[in-house]
Design a protein around this motif. Structure first.
Motif, short mmCIF file in Angstrom:
data_model
loop_
_atom_site.label_atom_id
_atom_site.label_comp_id
_atom_site.label_asym_id
_atom_site.label_seq_id
_atom_site.Cartn_x
_atom_site.Cartn_y
_atom_site.Cartn_z
N ASP A 4 0.72 -44.78 28.32
CA ASP A 4 -0.49 -43.95 28.44
C ASP A 4 -1.02 -43.96 29.87
O ASP A 4 -1.36 -42.92 30.42
CB ASP A 4 -1.58 -44.47 27.49
N ALA A 5 -1.06 -45.15 30.47
CA ALA A 5 -1.54 -45.25 31.85
C ALA A 5 -0.61 -44.51 32.79
O ALA A 5 -1.05 -43.89 33.77
CB ALA A 5 -1.65 -46.71 32.26
N LEU A 6 0.70 -44.55 32.49
CA LEU A 6 1.67 -43.87 33.33
C LEU A 6 1.46 -42.36 33.28
O LEU A 6 1.52 -41.68 34.31
CB LEU A 6 3.09 -44.23 32.88
N ARG A 7 1.22 -41.84 32.08
CA ARG A 7 0.97 -40.39 31.95
C ARG A 7 -0.26 -39.98 32.73
O ARG A 7 -0.27 -38.94 33.40
CB ARG A 7 0.83 -40.02 30.48
N VAL A 8 -1.30 -40.80 32.65
CA VAL A 8 -2.54 -40.49 33.38
C VAL A 8 -2.29 -40.50 34.88
O VAL A 8 -2.76 -39.62 35.61
CB VAL A 8 -3.65 -41.49 32.99
N GLU A 9 -1.54 -41.51 35.34
CA GLU A 9 -1.25 -41.63 36.76
C GLU A 9 -0.44 -40.44 37.26
O GLU A 9 -0.74 -39.86 38.31
CB GLU A 9 -0.49 -42.93 37.02
N LYS A 10 0.59 -40.06 36.53
CA LYS A 10 1.41 -38.92 36.93
C LYS A 10 0.59 -37.64 36.98
O LYS A 10 0.71 -36.83 37.91
CB LYS A 10 2.58 -38.75 35.95
N ALA A 11 -0.26 -37.44 35.96
CA ALA A 11 -1.07 -36.22 35.90
C ALA A 11 -2.04 -36.17 37.07
O ALA A 11 -2.26 -35.10 37.67
CB ALA A 11 -1.84 -36.17 34.57
N LYS A 12 -2.60 -37.31 37.44
CA LYS A 12 -3.55 -37.34 38.57
C LYS A 12 -2.84 -36.96 39.87
O LYS A 12 -3.37 -36.20 40.68
CB LYS A 12 -4.17 -38.73 38.68
N ILE A 13 -1.64 -37.49 40.07
CA ILE A 13 -0.90 -37.18 41.30
C ILE A 13 -0.51 -35.70 41.33
O ILE A 13 -0.59 -35.04 42.38
CB ILE A 13 0.35 -38.08 41.42
N GLU A 14 -0.09 -35.17 40.18
CA GLU A 14 0.29 -33.75 40.14
C GLU A 14 -0.91 -32.86 40.45
O GLU A 14 -0.79 -31.84 41.14
CB GLU A 14 0.88 -33.41 38.77
N ARG A 15 -2.09 -33.21 39.93
CA ARG A 15 -3.30 -32.43 40.25
C ARG A 15 -3.59 -32.50 41.74
O ARG A 15 -3.99 -31.51 42.36
CB ARG A 15 -4.50 -32.94 39.44
N ALA A 16 -3.41 -33.70 42.32
CA ALA A 16 -3.64 -33.85 43.76
C ALA A 16 -2.68 -32.97 44.55
O ALA A 16 -3.08 -32.33 45.54
CB ALA A 16 -3.48 -35.31 44.16
N ARG A 17 -1.43 -32.90 44.13
CA ARG A 17 -0.46 -32.04 44.82
C ARG A 17 -0.85 -30.57 44.70
O ARG A 17 -0.73 -29.80 45.66
CB ARG A 17 0.95 -32.26 44.25
N GLU A 18 -1.30 -30.17 43.52
CA GLU A 18 -1.71 -28.77 43.33
C GLU A 18 -2.87 -28.41 44.26
O GLU A 18 -2.88 -27.32 44.85
CB GLU A 18 -2.12 -28.55 41.88
N VAL A 19 -3.81 -29.33 44.40
CA VAL A 19 -4.97 -29.07 45.27
C VAL A 19 -4.53 -29.02 46.73
O VAL A 19 -4.85 -28.06 47.45
CB VAL A 19 -6.05 -30.16 45.07
N PHE A 20 -3.79 -30.03 47.17
CA PHE A 20 -3.44 -30.12 48.59
C PHE A 20 -2.44 -29.06 49.00
O PHE A 20 -2.68 -28.30 49.95
CB PHE A 20 -2.89 -31.52 48.90
N PHE A 21 -1.32 -28.98 48.30
CA PHE A 21 -0.26 -28.06 48.72
C PHE A 21 -0.57 -26.62 48.32
O PHE A 21 0.05 -25.69 48.82
CB PHE A 21 1.08 -28.52 48.15
N GLY A 22 -1.55 -26.44 47.43
CA GLY A 22 -2.00 -25.09 47.10
C GLY A 22 -3.09 -24.59 48.03
O GLY A 22 -3.60 -23.48 47.85
N GLY A 23 -3.45 -25.43 49.03
CA GLY A 23 -4.46 -25.02 49.99
C GLY A 23 -5.85 -24.93 49.41
O GLY A 23 -6.71 -24.18 49.91
N LYS A 24 -6.13 -25.72 48.36
CA LYS A 24 -7.43 -25.65 47.68
C LYS A 24 -8.42 -26.72 48.16
O LYS A 24 -9.53 -26.80 47.65
CB LYS A 24 -7.22 -25.79 46.18
#
Length: 361
Positions: A4-24
């Motif tokens: 469960d913690a791993l899923r949360v960690e992965k999801a948080k990193i993916e959201r961070a990538r979407e924000v940063f690399f999406g120019g948001k």
């Protein structure tokens, strides 16, 4: 890490990538500041996160020359590589030693993972600085001059998302980065304890850099707990004419100083004692009061008539000071007089480089 913690960690990193690399914007609350600073540096260098770098493999002769050039560092770190070897195998990973430029000198551990790592150029002879391989524990530890863990998609390049890495820079007594120790494993298999193991191993490596003494200096070892004297967790300060000229990280931390304070701070500014007392020396451990009011147990190393240090004997140079000045001048010349770029290449602060090259300025 629990599922469960791993899923949360992965999801948080993916959201961070979407924000940063999406120019948001900047995902300041979703990833560590060290990772974010590295992403920013990589983006400013024009690196494309969607690609995967494929650097040319070093030839057998190039690798041999690289390892011979850094044989002193390899010998210095051999005990720790051997010690962490079993730990890395248990994690299906490898232990890596690099030089100050991030060039891999040695890699030992799980053979199957070593083969997979080689597919992304994580092998002896390859260079893992940020400018070539983006955010990664080795390159980011060099850039940040601190311990760094990079898990899965925290790597800048998508193709490195299969890795998790924990690295700590190896800092010499004058504050220059001389190498990096790293454990790399399959993504998200590392616990927080892995970075702690690497830190402890590097502490032991750095501790051995002081064992031979420094010509014309007094080496002071101190701690609040007398049982830590002689261990890698002791603080170490090296004085010449009463001025701190070398140290380990713990020594500087205990007296509230940084590498920028080398060659500037007098013994009287950190301890309630005089330079003459240091010069005269004493036998065994004594109590020494810090300028902050804390009491320490301290001892002075016996005088060394023929000091054997990594910087002098192992590298065949006449003195630590000569080596440093020559390297600094070469770096400044290489970067066309750009002090900031030269300091980054050497792993020292800009102010340190300027002060050493302009002692009267």
């Amino acid at each position: 890490m629990p599922s469960d913690a791993l899923r949360v960690e992965k999801a948080k990193i993916e959201r961070a990538r979407e924000v940063f690399f999406g120019g948001k914007g900047l995902p300041v609350d979703q990833i560590s500041h060290a990772i974010l600073r590295s992403w920013i540096r990589c983006a400013n260098m024009g690196l494309d996160a969607q690609t995967t770098p494929h650097p040319d493999a070093a030839s057998a002769s190039e690798l041999r020359l690289l390892q011979e050039k850094h044989e002193a560092l390899r010998r210095l770190a051999r005990n720790e590589l051997d010690m962490l070897h079993a730990e890395a195998r248990d994690l299906s990973g490898i232990v890596i030693l690099t030089n100050a430029r991030g060039e891999v000198l040695d890699a030992v551990g799980d053979p199957s993972f070593a083969d997979k790592a080689a597919q992304v150029a994580l092998r002896p002879g390859a260079q893992w600085s940020e400018d070539g391989n983006g955010t990664n524990a080795i390159g980011t530890a060099i850039a940040e001059r601190r311990s760094v863990a990079v898990n899965g998609a925290e790597h800048y390049f998508n193709g490195h998302g299969a890795l998790s890495c924990a690295a700590t820079p190896i800092i010499d007594p004058r504050g220059a980065t001389i190498g990096v120790l790293d454990i790399s494993t399959p993504a998200y298999t590392q616990g927080g304890y892995v970075l702690g193991m690497v830190r402890m191993a590097v502490e032991q490596i750095e501790h051995r850099l002081f064992r031979g003494g420094f010509d014309g200096c007094q080496t002071l070892r101190f701690q609040t707990d007398p049982h830590l004297l002689g261990a890698s967790r002791e603080g170490i300060l090296v004085f010449r004419d009463g001025v701190i000229v070398a140290a380990n990280r713990r020594g500087l931390s205990l007296v509230g100083r940084t590498w920028d304070h080398l060659d500037q701070v007098q013994v009287e500014e950190v301890f309630e004692t005089q330079a003459e007392t240091l010069a005269q020396g004493w036998n065994g451990a004594v109590r020494l009061r810090g300028a902050d009011g804390r009491d320490y147990f301290a001892q002075l190393d016996a005088r060394q008539s023929q000091p054997e240090t990594l910087s002098t004997t192992e590298l065949g140079a006449p003195s630590l000071e000569d080596i440093e000045l020559a390297a600094m001048r070469r770096a400044v010349a290489q970067y066309g007089g750009n002090i900031s770029a030269a300091a980054r290449s050497l792993g020292v602060h800009r102010s340190t480089l300027y002060r050493r090259l302009n002692p009267g300025g």
